[in-house]
Each structure stands twice: as structure tokens, then as C-alpha cells.
Scaffold this motif. Sequence first.
Motif, PDB file in Angstrom:
ATOM      1  N   ASP A  67       0.829  -1.214   0.000  1.00 47.29           N
ATOM      2  CA  ASP A  67       0.000   0.000   0.000  1.00 47.29           C
ATOM      3  C   ASP A  67       0.860   1.259   0.000  1.00 47.29           C
ATOM      4  O   ASP A  67       0.461   2.294  -0.559  1.00 47.29           O
ATOM      5  CB  ASP A  67      -0.929   0.000   1.222  1.00 47.29           C
ATOM      6  CG  ASP A  67      -2.005  -1.061   1.124  1.00 47.29           C
ATOM      7  OD1 ASP A  67      -2.401  -1.389  -0.005  1.00 47.29           O
ATOM      8  OD2 ASP A  67      -2.441  -1.570   2.168  1.00 47.29           O
ATOM      9  N   THR A  70       3.139   1.038  -3.842  1.00 44.95           N
ATOM     10  CA  THR A  70       2.493   1.178  -5.151  1.00 44.95           C
ATOM     11  C   THR A  70       2.383   2.629  -5.624  1.00 44.95           C
ATOM     12  O   THR A  70       2.713   2.921  -6.782  1.00 44.95           O
ATOM     13  CB  THR A  70       1.106   0.511  -5.139  1.00 44.95           C
ATOM     14  OG1 THR A  70       1.252  -0.864  -4.787  1.00 44.95           O
ATOM     15  CG2 THR A  70       0.444   0.620  -6.504  1.00 44.95           C
ATOM     16  N   ALA A 135       0.126  -5.032  -8.350  1.00 44.44           N
ATOM     17  CA  ALA A 135      -0.103  -4.606  -6.970  1.00 44.44           C
ATOM     18  C   ALA A 135      -1.377  -5.227  -6.405  1.00 44.44           C
ATOM     19  O   ALA A 135      -1.412  -5.663  -5.251  1.00 44.44           O
ATOM     20  CB  ALA A 135      -0.174  -3.083  -6.905  1.00 44.44           C
ATOM     21  N   TRP A 140      -2.846  -5.183  -2.788  1.00 43.28           N
ATOM     22  CA  TRP A 140      -3.013  -3.727  -2.706  1.00 43.28           C
ATOM     23  C   TRP A 140      -4.486  -3.380  -2.559  1.00 43.28           C
ATOM     24  O   TRP A 140      -5.343  -3.931  -3.242  1.00 43.28           O
ATOM     25  CB  TRP A 140      -2.429  -3.087  -3.962  1.00 43.28           C
ATOM     26  CG  TRP A 140      -2.542  -1.609  -4.026  1.00 43.28           C
ATOM     27  CD1 TRP A 140      -2.346  -0.725  -3.022  1.00 43.28           C
ATOM     28  CD2 TRP A 140      -2.851  -0.829  -5.201  1.00 43.28           C
ATOM     29  NE1 TRP A 140      -2.502   0.573  -3.475  1.00 43.28           N
ATOM     30  CE2 TRP A 140      -2.815   0.541  -4.805  1.00 43.28           C
ATOM     31  CE3 TRP A 140      -3.134  -1.129  -6.525  1.00 43.28           C
ATOM     32  CZ2 TRP A 140      -3.061   1.574  -5.700  1.00 43.28           C
ATOM     33  CZ3 TRP A 140      -3.375  -0.107  -7.423  1.00 43.28           C
ATOM     34  CH2 TRP A 140      -3.346   1.235  -7.009  1.00 43.28           C
TER      35      TRP A 140
END
Length: 256
Positions: A67, A70, A135, A140
Motif C-alpha cells: 500500500d 504502489t 499490486a 493492494w
Amino acid sequence: MSVTGAYTPRPGGAPLPRMIAAQAVLETKMLLRNGEQLLLTVVIPTLLLVLFGSVDIADTGEGEAVDFLTPGILALAVMSTAFTGQAIATGFERRYGVLKRLAASPLPRWGLMTAKTASVLVTEVLQVLLVAVIALAMGWDPQGNPLAVFALLVLGTAAFSGLGLLMAGTLKAEATLAAANLVFLLLLVGGGVVVPLDKFPSGVQDVLALLPVSALSDGLRDVLQHGAGMPWGDLGILAVWAVVGLTAAGKFFRWE
């Protein structure tokens, strides 16, 4: 039956939008066929995301590493394409006389720069999609307003494009190659991409926060990680860099 005039030549350039579109397609194809450029713009950001997201190398603070990483990798992808890749490619085109010949074509100089910018945007779309897919596969969880993300990416592209064209249009090709890669490495480490800015001394933080890659990565992180609204401060920094870079590039760019 007379067919006089049926095949009368119509000399002249194609409509301007068609010329710009054709040049943009050509620029994009050349970029995607260039292995070194592809390594810089696509492979390196992707590898960094996978590496730093899978192995606990850098302290990214609380929460999932992906998190934090990215948004920074997205900023790095924009910088690698709009600044580093464009500066190197344009610098060598200038050295080999490609720009000089294109400047003598019906395509105006601003049209050529518009086509180059369009090529950068197409490449960035592919980069963003690739990084986002990887991601998401790594867990993510993006937050925030997509319009804020779009505004940050557009202003970031404008800022880095101006700086890249300024470098390519004022330095020799070899100097551009060395300088662009050096700036890429320095900003990778000190631009808040994979290392949080709060890990640096307070005085250094204030300076680094004014860099375009820092503003872009922090703005994206505020929105995508923390769900913040429109990051006006970061957008303002990027807007200043965009105006300064594009204005300076337009004034000092040398075509020969």
C-alpha cells in the motif's frame, strides 16, 4: 468519356491532426521496440514493486508494504517515461539530426512535441495498468478519488516532460544519457518512492518534498493509501514544475 483531372495530384501535407496522430503512433512503436527503454520504463518499476513488496528491505511504516510502495512505483513509472526515457531518446534524435529533418517537414515543431507527449501518455497508461494489476495481485487496497489520481498523473507527466525536453534540448546526447540516469537513481532513493521522506533529517525532508517525484509520490500515497481528498499542495508543486519546465524547454530547446 473524359477523365481529365480524375487523378490530378494534390500536393501538400495531410491534415494536422492526422500528422500528429501518425507521428504519435510512430513514436510509441519506437519506444516499445527499444529494449533499453522498455527495461527502464516498464521492467525496473515492476521489479522494484515485487522486490520491495515481497522482501522486508525498507521500513515503509505501518500497514502493508504494497500500500505504501504502489503509489511511489506509479510516480517512478511516470518519471522513467516522461523524463528519463524521453530525455535520452530525444537527445540522441537531436544528435543524429532526426529532429532537424522532422522540423523541416509539414509537421510543425509544436506538433512534433505534441506527438511525443501523446506517446508518453500511451506508454504511461500501459505502465499504470501493469503496476496496478501486479499490486492488486499482491494485496493492494487502493482508496481515494480517481479524479485526484488522474490530476496528479497528468501534472506529473507535464512536469517531467518539460524537464526531460529541457535536458535533451540543451545538453549533448552523451551528457543527457549520463545525467538522466543519474537523476533517476538519485530520485529513486531520495524522492520518497521506496524510502519514506520521514527517514531523512528534518532539514533535508523540507527540500526533498519540493521535488516533483516527491510531490507526485506523496500525493498519490495520500489519496490511494490514506483516502485523502484533492492534494492541492502536491498539485501546486507539480504545476510550478510543469510551468517552469515546459516554458524553459520551449525557450532554450535547440533543434540542432
